[in-house]
Design a protein around this motif. Sequence first.
Motif, PDB file in Angstrom:
ATOM      1  N   LEU A 296      39.674  95.847  68.981  1.00  0.00           N
ATOM      2  CA  LEU A 296      39.481  95.252  67.658  1.00  0.00           C
ATOM      3  C   LEU A 296      38.046  94.789  67.432  1.00  0.00           C
ATOM      4  CD1 LEU A 296      42.717  93.124  67.080  1.00  0.00           C
ATOM      5  CD2 LEU A 296      42.204  95.426  66.296  1.00  0.00           C
ATOM      6  N   LEU A 297      37.414  94.239  68.474  1.00  0.00           N
ATOM      7  CA  LEU A 297      36.090  93.660  68.275  1.00  0.00           C
ATOM      8  C   LEU A 297      34.966  94.572  68.756  1.00  0.00           C
ATOM      9  CD1 LEU A 297      36.744  89.942  69.325  1.00  0.00           C
ATOM     10  CD2 LEU A 297      36.887  90.963  67.065  1.00  0.00           C
ATOM     11  N   GLY A 298      35.253  95.465  69.682  1.00  0.00           N
ATOM     12  CA  GLY A 298      34.218  96.347  70.207  1.00  0.00           C
ATOM     13  C   GLY A 298      33.968  97.523  69.283  1.00  0.00           C
ATOM     14  N   GLY A 299      32.872  98.218  69.521  1.00  0.00           N
ATOM     15  CA  GLY A 299      32.549  99.386  68.707  1.00  0.00           C
ATOM     16  C   GLY A 299      33.127 100.626  69.330  1.00  0.00           C
ATOM     17  N   PRO A 300      32.932 101.776  68.639  1.00  0.00           N
ATOM     18  CA  PRO A 300      33.458 103.032  69.186  1.00  0.00           C
ATOM     19  C   PRO A 300      32.828 103.363  70.538  1.00  0.00           C
ATOM     20  CG  PRO A 300      32.119 103.392  67.212  1.00  0.00           C
ATOM     21  CD  PRO A 300      32.319 101.936  67.341  1.00  0.00           C
TER      22      PRO A 300
END
Lengths: 270, 295
Positions: B239-243
């Motif tokens: 949810l909080l991290g990027g791809p």
Amino acid sequence: MKLTKIMLGFGFAFLYFPLVILVIYSFNESRLVTVWSEFSVKWYFELFKDEQLINGFLLSLRIASLTACASVVFGTMASYILVKFGRFPGQTIFSGLTVAPLVMPDVITGLSLLLLFVGLNELIGWPSARGATTIWIAHVTFCIAFVTVVVSSRLREMDGSLEEAAMDLGAGPVKVFFYITLPIIMPAIMSGWLLAFTLSLDDLVIASFVSGPGASTLPMVIYSSVRLGVSPKINALATIFVVCILISSTASWWLANRFSPASGGTGKTT
Amino acid sequence: MSFLRRRIWVILPPYLWLLIFFALPFAFILKISLAETAVAMPPYGDIWSWTSGKFEWLGSLDNFRFLLDDEIYVLSYLNSLKLAAISTLIALLIGYPMALAIARMPESIRSFMLLLVILPSWTSFLIRIYAWIGLLKNNGLINHLLMSIGVIDEPIVMLHTNFAIYVGIVYGYLPFMILPIYANLVKLDLRLIEAAQDLGARPARVFFSITLPLSLSGIFAGCFLVFIPSVGEFIIPDLLGGPDTLMIGKTLWQEFFTNRDWPVASAIAVVMLAILMVPIYIYRRIELKRLGIEG
């Protein structure tokens, strides 16, 4: 010591700030979660119209209460074994098995249980389908550990002479357990029950692995809607969560303090 | 002997449950990590065959070789360990003073303070992590506030970065750091501190030579309780991290749900378990000692 007080205040602000914002914006008319337009409760109505969410909630509630009951039974047994039985063959493995689930990453527990269910299905034909039952088994397995921690610390602190007295008076071990030990550790068992209940209600990862088609728990429904972006409906749901928990925990804290003589409560039942 | 025979009926039910549903699954995960991916349901092949009395071994270490060859997996492991370790340290630096402050409060308000610590973790973990999306977004509340008071002109990118992961892990796991440390500090004999003060030790000296050493087991328990699960964390990086935020829990999830490659997902889990084996073993010893059980 001043510094630690400041850190405490800062820490509480950090813990509660996101929740407060979540609650405030659940009353926001606008779909944009960050821009305030006007006060509205429409997202609460939307929430109660969402059938998927309600079904998920009911399923989660059912699994959570059954999980709590089973893990309290196994967890109390495990605590009794660990605290009272001393050494027995296989004790090292047993104590490891009861503590390890506390820290085991959810993805490992979930994946390994799924593979177990699939493998068992091939070998002995059970479980033929995955769903509420397999989620329940998975939840009981990791909740036993949490119940054991809560109950065994209480069991260790309790005064052993009461049990000895009962035994001297001729009560058998079973009778001693149900008449002396159990009532004394009851508060710990109840908090273990609540802990298992909330952990089960909260689990997304393990349930996603071991669930089957058609069985979506509340966290699974929330997750699929959160993935699509921020939605005020989830804020409304979170607010209901927060309010329920505030009420129930404050009530239980107040009750516990009122009736425990140690914290200055009068213990009067009037 | 009859004593043991009677006890066996208390020992067996929880023991069997944990053996079947917690220990046995690891045998299955190990087995499938040696199997080949197959287009079938379930999507893996056999690791041995038993045809007309002849045993044939079909398993291989190919999945593990695959993990080594593609650097995305190695990076995922290293990145998870790094993010988890730094978050654990931050959680310790915030959690320790909080635990200390609560432990030194009058007994009557301690339980209320503890309630305040635990309360947020009784609401859904998923929702608490979700709350940070709205705060950290480019057009989120924090950027909005900072821009409206003129500290910054352009939004700071916070969501989908490692910073967001740190915030998420510390936020989600802080109570698990505070509680064991508090349990330790509250039992600390205050006379030791008075004695040191009477002998002229300054507060810093008292802290580093008495309070801190005597609370080490609480610190270790708290650190392991935060570190081990956050290495395999899925919700926070998802949810909080990027791809391109690589964390092994998320990589495993994608391998399983997106690529439907069960054998590779199992191999990832086996390696993760091997890495975490030592910390889990140490944690088990600390936890059992804390509970006063010989293990």
